[in-house]
Design a protein around this motif. Structure first.
Motif: not given
Length: 341
Positions: A192, A237-238, A241, A254, A256, A265, A268-269, A282
């Motif tokens: 990403l 990143g958000y 992802t 992922i 990054c 990220a 978001y998770c 991550i």
């Protein structure tokens, strides 16, 4: 690149005047754009200026002297970057301690912008220049060759530098993270990143190449890649992802482009109830300060920005003083295992 002693000698105002058959004062008036001369005279002077590649000395114009400069130019990709903000602080402090002042600019990963900045800088007759890019326009290379000043290419290591290089290898940094992910049993990785408005404007892809090669050498292919046409950041990143996981739910890691995207990220998770590192791993890059206050330590790569800045300044001043200086100085990055993979 020629050595300092081999580079073209600077041309003086008097030499321009002699070649054009006019006085130094007339040449000065022409270059300042003031009156007191004919169009024919202006054309003769500018023809000689162009022929010899003369760059006006604003420092001498301001202070009425050709005294040795204590000015050093420093050009980075983005002044807003947290990485280069820390580096510039170190560079400026180090040069101040050594008796020099900095003139700072940015090139936004554009060789053309770097060239424009350099032309302006050289009119102030700097003692030396620090450049964060390894990709330069033909005109920039010619300007640097004519300038007869020390050049430090910093941040990205250049094993064939124009003069001096201080930095680290982007590919190796990503490769190290790839080997670490393999050691943690990760087998379905995704990448990403954010590349701005065109490819090549960030160094993330170089790290991705290293990460991908480490994975491939262990029989683990990258299953999907998302390179956003945006600047790297928390929100990039958000939503990046989100895009990746909607595309392929098999992803178990992922990698990054940097820590800001990795933090996005993680956010978001957390919002979606995806467990890190149990459901997905991550990893970031850079050692961003914000990563130090997360509830779990981010797996990332720390970049010694202060050391790179300090060594860059010291090596350039060492060159100016005729001291022995290594042409290439490697400042390695450091992988921080964390607990997000």
């Amino acid at each position: 690149m020629k050595t300092r002693s081999d580079r073209k000698r600077r041309v003086s105002l008097g030499e321009i005047a002699e070649a054009a058959g006019v006085s130094k004062m007339t040449v000065s008036r022409v270059l300042r754009g003031s009156g007191g001369f004919s169009e024919e005279t202006r054309l003769k002077v500018m023809r000689e200026v162009k022929r010899v590649g003369y760059v006006p000395n604003r420092l001498a114009a301001a202070f009425g002297t050709e005294t040795a400069s204590t000015l050093v130019g420093v050009c980075v990709p983005r002044l807003s970057s947290p990485f280069f903000g820390q580096l510039l602080e170190s560079v400026d402090r180090s040069f101040g301690r050594l008796g020099y002042q900095t003139m700072i600019g940015s090139h936004n990963m554009s060789p053309g912008d770097e060239e424009i900045w350099l032309r302006g800088l050289l009119s102030w007759r700097p003692a030396g220049v620090l450049l964060s890019s390894r990709q330069h326009s033909k005109s920039t290379l010619e300007l640097l060759g004519d300038a007869a000043i020390p050049i430090v290419e910093f941040w990205d290591l250049n094993t064939s530098p124009l003069d001096l290089s201080v930095g680290f290898n982007q590919f190796d940094s990503g490769h190290e993270m790839g080997r670490f992910a393999i050691s943690r049993g990760r087998s379905r990785p995704a990448l990403l990143g954010a590349i701005g408005d065109r490819p090549g404007r960030t160094k993330g892809p170089e790290r991705f190449d290293g990460f991908s090669e480490a994975m491939r050498s262990s029989g683990v292919p990258i299953i999907t890649v998302e390179l956003l046409k945006d600047l790297p950041g928390f929100y990039a990143g958000y939503y990046g992802t989100e895009t990746l996981l909607q595309r392929d739910k098999r992803i178990d890691t992922i990698y990054c482009q940097d820590d800001t995207m990795a933090i996005g990220a993680l956010a978001y998770c957390e919002r979606c109830g995806i467990r890190v590192p149990e459901d997905i791993g991550i990893a970031g890059w850079g050692g961003h300060e914000a990563a130090s206050i997360l509830s779990r330590r981010l797996t990332t790569t720390a970049v010694p920005t202060h050391q790179i800045g300090k060594l860059s300044a010291e090596h350039l001043v060492g060159r100016l003083r005729g001291e022995p200086v290594d042409d290439i100085a490697v400042v390695p990055t450091r992988l921080i295992p964390g607990n997000t993979i």
